[in-house]
Design an enzyme around this catalytic site. Structure first.
Site, PDB file in Angstrom:
ATOM      1  CB  CYS A  57      35.915  44.779  40.036  1.00 24.85           C
ATOM      2  SG  CYS A  57      34.572  46.012  40.554  1.00 24.85           S
ATOM      3  CG  ASP A  93      41.596  43.420  44.527  1.00 23.14           C
ATOM      4  OD1 ASP A  93      40.658  43.756  43.447  1.00 23.14           O
ATOM      5  OD2 ASP A  93      42.207  44.566  44.979  1.00 23.14           O
ATOM      6  CG  HIS A 132      39.933  45.873  41.499  1.00 27.07           C
ATOM      7  ND1 HIS A 132      39.508  45.237  42.288  1.00 27.07           N
ATOM      8  CD2 HIS A 132      38.860  46.768  40.815  1.00 27.07           C
ATOM      9  CE1 HIS A 132      37.988  45.804  42.672  1.00 27.07           C
ATOM     10  NE2 HIS A 132      38.057  46.783  41.537  1.00 27.07           N
TER      11      HIS A 132
END
Length: 247
Positions: free
Chosen positions: A74, A204, A206
């Site tokens: 990440c 994000d 992810h």
């Protein structure tokens, strides 16, 4: 970067080919989503202050280049997203055609400058805000300001929020946020403050799967406003802020 075709004016990336199929990323041409935070409604109808990044970028996430980096990549993906912003908006001419670095390139750069041992290349070791600052300086000659937030509601609401407002007003570049107990890398693209607290605009990294347009990424919550109070109040946080005002 061999077969990659990323330039400051292109969203098309030739990864040697990739598509998502039954949960696995296969190789095929892919287009990364651009400016995935735009059109997302503000979290407050009457904010006291709201500041956002300025300029274009591409959204990098788990597996977007065919490499399955779930569980460790990440931070690298946030570095790539920040790098794309630098390519579009403010890199010196000699860097404008320098695509966002691959995960192996980031690892090798950290080894070459002496931050990591040789065994780091090809590993699945994660990187944080400090490594992000080294990588952005190495690849794009852009220094970064690192801010340590000790944690807790008061520190996050006061120190972090004020630092972010000032950063977006002056520099306009994306910020990387990471911590200890909460060690998931986050791209911070805005901050919105109201009478009862503040929200962070989080991009994000992810997400893993097939290409999604921004509306679907927002619907699924990969791009969203997160209330400061929803962060782990027992974790410290670090902010990596590219200093781009003079670039």
């Amino acid at each position: 970067m061999d077969k990659r075709l990323v330039t400051a004016g292109s969203e098309e990336i030739d990864w040697g080919g990739s598509r998502a199929e039954e949960g696995k990323i296969m190789k095929k041409n892919k287009t990364l989503s651009k400016n995935v935070h735009t059109d997302l409604p503000n979290p407050l109808s009457d904010p006291v202050k709201c500041t956002l990044i300025k300029g274009d970028y591409l959204y990098f996430h788990y597996g977007c280049d065919g490499q399955d980096d779930r569980g460790w990549g990440c931070g690298y993906r946030t570095i790539q997203t920040m790098s794309s912003w630098l390519c579009y908006n403010c890199s010196p001419p000699k860097y404008q055609n320098r695509p966002p670095p691959s995960l192996p390139e980031i690892q090798q750069a950290l080894v070459s400058i002496g931050d990591k041992p040789g065994s780091f290349s090809g590993s699945r070791e994660w990187v944080g805000t400090f490594e992000a600052s080294l990588a952005l300086d190495c690849f794009y000659d852009v220094p970064c300001k690192l801010v340590h937030i000790r944690g807790g509601a008061a520190e996050l609401e006061q120190v972090a929020v004020e630092e972010l407002h000032q950063h977006f007003e002056k520099h306009g570049s994306p910020v990387m946020m990471g911590g200890d107990r909460d060690n998931s890398s986050k791209g911070i693209f805005g901050v919105c403050t109201g009478d009862k607290g503040s929200y962070l605009l989080v991009v994000d990294p992810h997400y893993y799967g097939c290409h999604l347009e921004k509306a679907e990424l927002q619907r699924q919550g990969w791009v969203a406003w997160k209330r400061i109070s929803s962060l782990d109040q027992t974790s410290f946080y670090n902010l990596c802020m590219p200093q781009t005002a003079k670039k």
